[in-house]
Design an enzyme around this catalytic site. Structure first.
Site, PDB file in Angstrom:
ATOM      1  N   TRP A 157       0.866  -1.188   0.000  1.00  7.55           N
ATOM      2  CA  TRP A 157       0.000   0.000   0.000  1.00  7.55           C
ATOM      3  C   TRP A 157       0.899   1.234   0.000  1.00  7.55           C
ATOM      4  O   TRP A 157       1.842   1.315   0.804  1.00  7.55           O
ATOM      5  CB  TRP A 157      -0.886  -0.037   1.250  1.00  7.55           C
ATOM      6  CG  TRP A 157      -1.828   1.123   1.400  1.00  7.55           C
ATOM      7  CD1 TRP A 157      -2.678   1.617   0.456  1.00  7.55           C
ATOM      8  CD2 TRP A 157      -2.033   1.912   2.576  1.00  7.55           C
ATOM      9  NE1 TRP A 157      -3.397   2.660   0.975  1.00  7.55           N
ATOM     10  CE2 TRP A 157      -3.029   2.869   2.275  1.00  7.55           C
ATOM     11  CE3 TRP A 157      -1.489   1.899   3.856  1.00  7.55           C
ATOM     12  CZ2 TRP A 157      -3.476   3.794   3.205  1.00  7.55           C
ATOM     13  CZ3 TRP A 157      -1.939   2.823   4.778  1.00  7.55           C
ATOM     14  CH2 TRP A 157      -2.917   3.760   4.456  1.00  7.55           C
ATOM     15  N   ASP A 238      -1.098  -5.810   9.050  1.00  7.00           N
ATOM     16  CA  ASP A 238      -1.983  -4.696   8.715  1.00  7.00           C
ATOM     17  C   ASP A 238      -3.247  -5.284   8.089  1.00  7.00           C
ATOM     18  O   ASP A 238      -3.270  -5.618   6.900  1.00  7.00           O
ATOM     19  CB  ASP A 238      -1.281  -3.745   7.730  1.00  7.00           C
ATOM     20  CG  ASP A 238      -2.204  -2.608   7.304  1.00  7.00           C
ATOM     21  OD1 ASP A 238      -3.263  -2.443   7.928  1.00  7.00           O
ATOM     22  OD2 ASP A 238      -1.853  -1.895   6.339  1.00  7.00           O
ATOM     23  N   LYS A 274     -13.021  -0.137   5.320  1.00 10.16           N
ATOM     24  CA  LYS A 274     -13.500  -0.931   4.179  1.00 10.16           C
ATOM     25  C   LYS A 274     -14.600  -1.892   4.615  1.00 10.16           C
ATOM     26  O   LYS A 274     -15.613  -2.011   3.949  1.00 10.16           O
ATOM     27  CB  LYS A 274     -12.355  -1.751   3.579  1.00 10.16           C
ATOM     28  CG  LYS A 274     -11.060  -1.010   3.451  1.00 10.16           C
ATOM     29  CD  LYS A 274     -11.042  -0.076   2.286  1.00 10.16           C
ATOM     30  CE  LYS A 274      -9.854   0.856   2.396  1.00 10.16           C
ATOM     31  NZ  LYS A 274      -9.499   1.487   1.155  1.00 10.16           N
TER      32      LYS A 274
HETATM   33  C1  LIG Z   1      -3.453  -2.239   3.378  1.00 10.12           C
HETATM   34  C2  LIG Z   1      -4.092  -1.021   3.948  1.00 10.12           C
HETATM   35  N1  LIG Z   1      -3.770  -0.648   5.185  1.00 10.12           N
HETATM   36  C3  LIG Z   1      -4.325   0.417   5.754  1.00 10.12           C
HETATM   37  C4  LIG Z   1      -5.222   1.198   5.099  1.00 10.12           C
HETATM   38  C5  LIG Z   1      -5.737   2.401   5.836  1.00 10.12           C
HETATM   39  O1  LIG Z   1      -7.027   2.697   5.730  1.00 10.12           O
HETATM   40  P1  LIG Z   1      -7.766   3.776   6.606  1.00 10.12           P
HETATM   41  O2  LIG Z   1      -6.779   4.653   7.261  1.00 10.12           O
HETATM   42  O3  LIG Z   1      -8.621   4.490   5.641  1.00 10.12           O
HETATM   43  O4  LIG Z   1      -8.544   2.990   7.581  1.00 10.12           O
HETATM   44  C6  LIG Z   1      -5.593   0.852   3.787  1.00 10.12           C
HETATM   45  C7  LIG Z   1      -6.508   1.677   3.005  1.00 10.12           C
HETATM   46  O5  LIG Z   1      -6.591   1.614   1.805  1.00 10.12           O
HETATM   47  C8  LIG Z   1      -5.011  -0.295   3.210  1.00 10.12           C
HETATM   48  O6  LIG Z   1      -5.329  -0.703   1.984  1.00 10.12           O
END
Ligand SMILES: Cc1ncc(COP(=O)(O)O)c(C=O)c1O
Length: 425
Positions: A157, A238, A274
């Site tokens: 990511w 993660d 998500k």
């Molecule tokens: C692998 C991964 N980690 C963490 C996140 C963090 O998401 P958020 O801060 O929007 O909860 C995302 C969002 O796309 C992700 O794909």
């Protein structure tokens, strides 16, 4: 006094500007213009485009089949319950709402997990997944006695790199994705783990790897767990997509639970962005698995000090929504049904995209469109092809060729297939 008066008159006459009066304080003169965010910058460009067929498939947000943002009905129900309770707006505790933290840990590890029964997990509320990773980064920087290097998969990511850099950690990568075969480079991964210095930190995506959609199999996770143990590595999971792949919360958490069963003291970032569609609520959790209840107490005390310095207390609303859903059997059941619905829609769009490409006459192998898992498809398009998609077809995506399948609908999947074929033939 006299000068001030003259200045005021001149400014009224627009002879001198405010900036020229304050020339002595040009502190930001040397601040250079930063580049737009590689993912969110796409939305800005998309919004400016007026073409009727334009598509924004860069950002990882779930949309319904008509391309509209989707609020889960279970979230609406939870909100109605919360509204009925007329709750106060006091500060949440520094570590967040206790019931939310308990439910989040149960969701990840399973209610019967030994870490929960023995109070070995320290779980705190976090400002979504990003905040959980950032808090984890700060905790590692301040307290991890091993190296300050974190190994990230190559690819990962995009925001992992700045988040951990900002935490003060050094970034290195390990082999993960093989662009030739479009599958996991398992040999490369194992080789790289074997070469890592002991007591380093390694980050894994436990399910629905972003951006490639390529995950290790159960057997491969077992081998990874053993290799990691031999090297005494600290694993940071993660987990952004639990339930999003199969709609089964337990099945999607299998890799995390395997590592717990094998007695790894992991770190874990969770997000409800998500899986509950709570993107803008910024709700997630961060967990440290410790060796004893007493150690857990010490870790919690330090996390609270870090949180206090970073943002003081977490926000309430998202945590209340997630808690209402997780603590009610009825709402949890409804949530998992809705998750399954989202997962199935994504799978059906994958199939339609592949069929569309074949119908267009593409002779390339598009099997990966179906075999990759989760929200994204790592198409294999190169930056030149991506540029053509945007310029000729008004389709916005990241230059790495990742598309958010969850943002494609039945009404525009054929247009996408046509456009991809045109730029790849
Ligand atoms: C692998 C991964 N980690 C963490 C996140 C963090 O998401 P958020 O801060 O929007 O909860 C995302 C969002 O796309 C992700 O794909």
């Amino acid at each position: 006094m006299y000068i001030k008066k003259i200045t005021q008159i001149l400014r009224k006459l627009e002879i001198i500007t405010y900036a020229s009066v304050r020339r002595t304080s040009d502190w930001w003169q040397n601040v250079s213009l930063g580049p737009p965010d590689p993912i969110l910058g796409l939305t800005e460009a998309y919004n400016l485009n007026k073409h009727p067929k334009k598509m924004n498939i860069g950002v990882g947000g779930y949309k319904d089949d008509e391309g509209k943002p989707y609020v889960l009905p279970c979230v609406r129900e939870a909100e109605a319950i919360i509204a009925g309770k007329k709750m106060d707006k006091d500060y949440a505790p520094i570590q967040g709402i206790a019931e939310f933290n308990e439910q989040s840990a149960k969701l990840a590890f399973g209610g019967e997990s030994y870490v929960i029964r023995n109070s070995l997990n320290v779980t705190v509320q976090a400002v979504s997944g990003t905040g959980a990773l950032r808090l984890g980064g700060a905790f590692l920087k301040n307290f991890f006695p091993g190296s300050k290097i974190i190994y990230l998969p190559s690819l990962t990511w995009l925001n992992h790199v700045p988040v951990f850099k900002h935490s003060g950690l050094d970034i290195k990568t390990y082999k993960y994705y093989d662009p030739e075969t479009r599958t996991l480079d398992f040999c490369g991964l194992m080789e790289d783990i074997g070469n890592m210095p002991e007591n380093s930190v390694i980050l894994f995506h436990p399910i629905a790897h972003n951006p490639t959609g390529v995950d290790p199999t159960r057997e491969q996770w077992v081998e990874i767990s053993h290799a990691v143990k031999r090297k005494r590595l600290l694993v940071f999971f993660d987990m952004a997509y639990q339930g999003f792949v199969t709609g089964d919360l337990d099945a999607d958490a299998a890799s995390v639970r395997l590592f717990i069963d094998e007695c790894h003291h992991i770190l874990l970032a969770q997000t409800y962005s998500k899986v509950m569609g709570l993107y803008g609520e910024r709700i997630g959790a961060f967990t440290v698995i410790t060796g004893s209840e007493e150690e857990a107490g010490r870790v919690l005390s330090q996390l609270k000090i870090l949180i206090r310095a970073m943002y003081a207390n977490p926000p309430l609303h998202g945590a209340r929504i997630a808690t209402e859903i997780l603590k009610s059997e009825k709402l949890t059941k409804q949530w998992t049904d809705e998750l399954k619905g989202m997962a199935q829609r994504i799978i059906s769009i994958r199939q339609k995209l592949k069929q569309g490409l074949e119908r267009e006459g593409s002779t390339r192998n598009w099997d990966h469109v179906i075999s990759q898992r989760g929200m994204f498809c790592f198409t294999g398009l190169n930056p030149e092809q991506v540029k053509k998609l945007t310029e000729d077809f008004h389709i916005y995506l990241n230059t790495n060729g990742r598309i958010s399948i969850a943002a494609v609908g039945s009404n525009n999947v054929d247009y996408l297939a046509h456009a991809i074929h045109q730029v790849t033939k």
